[in-house]
Motif scaffolding. Structure first.
Motif, PDB file in Angstrom:
ATOM      1  N   HIS A  99      -3.140  16.028   0.192  1.00 10.85           N
ATOM      2  CA  HIS A  99      -3.106  15.922   1.143  1.00 10.85           C
ATOM      3  C   HIS A  99      -3.408  14.804   1.085  1.00 10.85           C
ATOM      4  O   HIS A  99      -3.406  14.038   2.191  1.00 10.85           O
ATOM      5  N   ARG A 100      -2.953  13.765  -0.110  1.00 14.89           N
ATOM      6  CA  ARG A 100      -2.967  12.960  -0.318  1.00 14.89           C
ATOM      7  C   ARG A 100      -1.861  12.074   0.228  1.00 14.89           C
ATOM      8  O   ARG A 100      -1.523  11.264   0.878  1.00 14.89           O
ATOM      9  N   VAL A 101      -0.488  12.708   0.139  1.00 15.55           N
ATOM     10  CA  VAL A 101       1.134  12.580   0.533  1.00 15.55           C
ATOM     11  C   VAL A 101       0.526  12.741   2.188  1.00 15.55           C
ATOM     12  O   VAL A 101       1.284  11.693   3.000  1.00 15.55           O
ATOM     13  N   LEU A 156       7.229   3.841  -1.035  1.00 20.06           N
ATOM     14  CA  LEU A 156       5.615   2.221  -0.999  1.00 20.06           C
ATOM     15  C   LEU A 156       5.470   1.847  -1.424  1.00 20.06           C
ATOM     16  O   LEU A 156       4.838   0.715  -1.154  1.00 20.06           O
ATOM     17  N   ARG A 157       6.550   1.271  -2.562  1.00 19.26           N
ATOM     18  CA  ARG A 157       6.684   0.149  -3.116  1.00 19.26           C
ATOM     19  C   ARG A 157       7.375  -0.900  -1.694  1.00 19.26           C
ATOM     20  O   ARG A 157       8.864  -0.782  -2.049  1.00 19.26           O
ATOM     21  N   MET A 158       6.540  -1.936  -1.798  1.00 18.59           N
ATOM     22  CA  MET A 158       7.483  -2.432  -0.523  1.00 18.59           C
ATOM     23  C   MET A 158       8.133  -3.818  -1.850  1.00 18.59           C
ATOM     24  O   MET A 158       8.299  -4.510  -2.266  1.00 18.59           O
ATOM     25  N   PHE A 209      -1.621   4.426  -3.371  1.00 16.50           N
ATOM     26  CA  PHE A 209      -1.240   5.820  -4.753  1.00 16.50           C
ATOM     27  C   PHE A 209      -1.528   5.919  -5.758  1.00 16.50           C
ATOM     28  O   PHE A 209      -1.342   7.058  -6.422  1.00 16.50           O
ATOM     29  N   ALA A 210      -1.496   5.111  -6.575  1.00 15.33           N
ATOM     30  CA  ALA A 210      -1.846   4.998  -7.874  1.00 15.33           C
ATOM     31  C   ALA A 210      -2.902   5.375  -8.460  1.00 15.33           C
ATOM     32  O   ALA A 210      -3.012   6.304  -9.349  1.00 15.33           O
ATOM     33  N   CYS A 211      -3.612   4.425  -7.411  1.00 10.70           N
ATOM     34  CA  CYS A 211      -5.132   5.115  -7.333  1.00 10.70           C
ATOM     35  C   CYS A 211      -5.523   6.434  -7.594  1.00 10.70           C
ATOM     36  O   CYS A 211      -6.029   6.918  -8.554  1.00 10.70           O
ATOM     37  N   TYR A 212      -4.696   7.023  -6.426  1.00  9.36           N
ATOM     38  CA  TYR A 212      -4.716   8.265  -6.241  1.00  9.36           C
ATOM     39  C   TYR A 212      -4.052   9.376  -7.090  1.00  9.36           C
ATOM     40  O   TYR A 212      -5.468  10.651  -7.940  1.00  9.36           O
ATOM     41  N   LEU A 265       0.948  -4.232 -12.977  1.00  9.44           N
ATOM     42  CA  LEU A 265      -0.035  -4.297 -13.745  1.00  9.44           C
ATOM     43  C   LEU A 265      -1.236  -5.376 -13.194  1.00  9.44           C
ATOM     44  O   LEU A 265      -2.637  -5.152 -13.522  1.00  9.44           O
ATOM     45  N   THR A 266      -1.252  -6.568 -12.800  1.00 11.89           N
ATOM     46  CA  THR A 266      -1.405  -7.586 -12.483  1.00 11.89           C
ATOM     47  C   THR A 266      -2.179  -6.851 -11.011  1.00 11.89           C
ATOM     48  O   THR A 266      -3.891  -6.811 -11.127  1.00 11.89           O
ATOM     49  N   PHE A 267      -2.194  -5.881  -9.642  1.00  6.96           N
ATOM     50  CA  PHE A 267      -2.628  -5.770  -9.187  1.00  6.96           C
ATOM     51  C   PHE A 267      -3.698  -4.466  -9.673  1.00  6.96           C
ATOM     52  O   PHE A 267      -4.563  -4.173  -8.949  1.00  6.96           O
ATOM     53  N   LEU A 268      -2.874  -3.782 -10.492  1.00  3.20           N
ATOM     54  CA  LEU A 268      -3.975  -2.535 -10.707  1.00  3.20           C
ATOM     55  C   LEU A 268      -4.830  -2.995 -11.092  1.00  3.20           C
ATOM     56  O   LEU A 268      -6.376  -3.031 -11.400  1.00  3.20           O
ATOM     57  N   LEU A 269      -4.635  -4.351 -12.318  1.00  2.00           N
ATOM     58  CA  LEU A 269      -6.143  -4.479 -13.006  1.00  2.00           C
ATOM     59  C   LEU A 269      -7.297  -4.905 -11.467  1.00  2.00           C
ATOM     60  O   LEU A 269      -7.911  -4.975 -12.158  1.00  2.00           O
TER      61      LEU A 269
END
Length: 386
Positions: A88-90, A140-142, A171-174, A220-224
């Motif tokens: 579903h997420r994809v 998905l990574r630009m 998507f990493a959060c998914y 890591l900066t964006f995920l934090l």
């Protein structure tokens, strides 16, 4: 969400976030339009626009997107198997993203090239070819924002779609929520997810220390920055039967958010992630929407197509009309693409994914299509698409 208790002042005007009749599609569309407005300053050459705590309007809108996604995606994970959840997420995020890449590479970019060079000669022999653009970003990574060194001759050259960067982290959060849902303790008890949320905020608060040991890793900066909002939305979903949505609660959420942002430099927004998520959910519960908007979610299409549309408008000189006119033209031009994305890509793919569902959702908050709704003339609205 629970109903009002007259003995408690904070339940005054309590509302229920009905999973089938709510304004979340509208809230997400407002956030997508806020991103468009924020980008309008950059893309028209009018400066950077207003900033709060180092974030422009678009940055705060992305925080809101992640909070609402956390609420909806946690519902999806907690009521489905891991495999079904991932399908579903994809289906929700990836096909429309690929189509957007293709439209950018083979429609927008050639227009940009012809506008500068007068023809297509040399277009397919440039460092970032159309297929190279798609291949570079297919995960998905630009990694590439230009196609054939276009857009050029605009105030913000070299980037066709600066909005797509956030999808990789979404998507990493998914995947994070998918992994957390594998632990029965976390699925049964909100305290576990609350602890993960607190840990994510603590990591953001100590970002400087982490950066010394991770080489200032940009991912890591964006995920934090973003994960706390996602987890805050997820925690509120787990607490939906205990948390009351009310206007006093929303007012308090605004006060707490402003206080955290003002008093805590650096990680104040993340500290305020839970009240921010609460306020957005309350807004989604009270926002009146026509049934047509409840049934059709064009927020994702608006988000992914607004930036290239704004670049084309700048290429045509529309930015010289002034910021307000430029933004309004961008909205008018983006909405048809967003509607097409929803009707031709997003909704058909999600329907296909749901037809392959092995078991129905196990929670009433993600109701099956035949579930009863309040007696209202006309067709029953569909639940928010997750």
């Amino acid at each position: 969400m629970t109903l009002a208790d007259p003995r408690r002042w904070w339940t005054t005007g309590a509302v229920v976030l009905d999973p089938r009749r709510n304004g979340l599609n509208g809230v997400r569309l407002i956030l997508a339009l806020a991103v468009l407005v924020a980008h309008g300053w950059y893309l028209s050459g009018a400066g950077v626009g207003p900033h709060v705590a180092g974030e422009n309007i678009g940055g705060w809108a992305v925080f809101g997107f992640f909070a609402l996604s956390g609420y909806l995606i946690t519902a999806s994970r907690w009521t489905r198997s891991l495999g079904e959840y991932l399908v579903h997420r994809v289906a929700r995020i990836y096909p429309a993203f690929l189509v957007c890449l293709a439209v950018t590479a083979f429609v927008f970019a050639p227009i940009g090239w012809v506008a500068v060079h007068g023809g297509l000669d040399g277009f397919f022999g440039t460092p970032t070819t159309p297929l190279g653009y798609i291949a570079s970003n297919i995960t998905l990574r630009m990694n590439a924002y230009d196609v054939a060194q276009t857009p050029a001759a605009v105030p913000y050259p070299g980037a066709w779609d600066g909005s797509l960067w956030s999808l990789y982290y979404e998507f990493a959060c998914y995947l994070l929520v998918g992994a957390l849902g594998c632990f029965a303790l976390l699925r049964r008890n909100a305290w576990g997810l609350a602890a993960v949320l607190v840990a994510s905020i603590a990591l953001k608060a100590n970002e400087g220390v982490l950066m010394r040991y991770t080489g200032a890793n940009v991912d890591l900066t964006f995920l934090l920055k973003l994960v706390p909002f996602f987890l805050a939305g997820g925690l509120l979903w787990m607490l939906r039967d205990r948390v009351v949505l009310s206007w006093p609660g929303a007012a308090l959420a605004v006060v707490l958010t402003l206080a955290a942002v003002k008093l805590v430099p650096g990680w104040g927004p993340q500290l305020a992630s839970l009240p921010m998520a609460y306020g957005l959910l309350w807004f989604g519960a009270v926002l009146p929407l026509p049934a047509l908007v409840r049934r059709h979610d064009v927020s994702y299409g608006t988000y992914i197509y607004a930036f290239p549309v704004q670049q084309l408008l700048a290429l045509a000189g529309a930015h010289r009309l002034g910021l307000v006119a430029y933004d309004l033209l961008a909205v008018v031009a983006t909405v048809p693409l967003a509607v097409a994305s929803w009707l031709l890509v997003e909704r058909p793919v999600m329907r296909r994914a749901r037809r392959g569902r092995a078991t129905p959702p196990k929670d009433v908050d993600v109701a099956p299509a035949a579930a009863p709704v309040a007696s209202v003339p006309g067709p029953a609205p569909a639940p928010v698409q997750v």
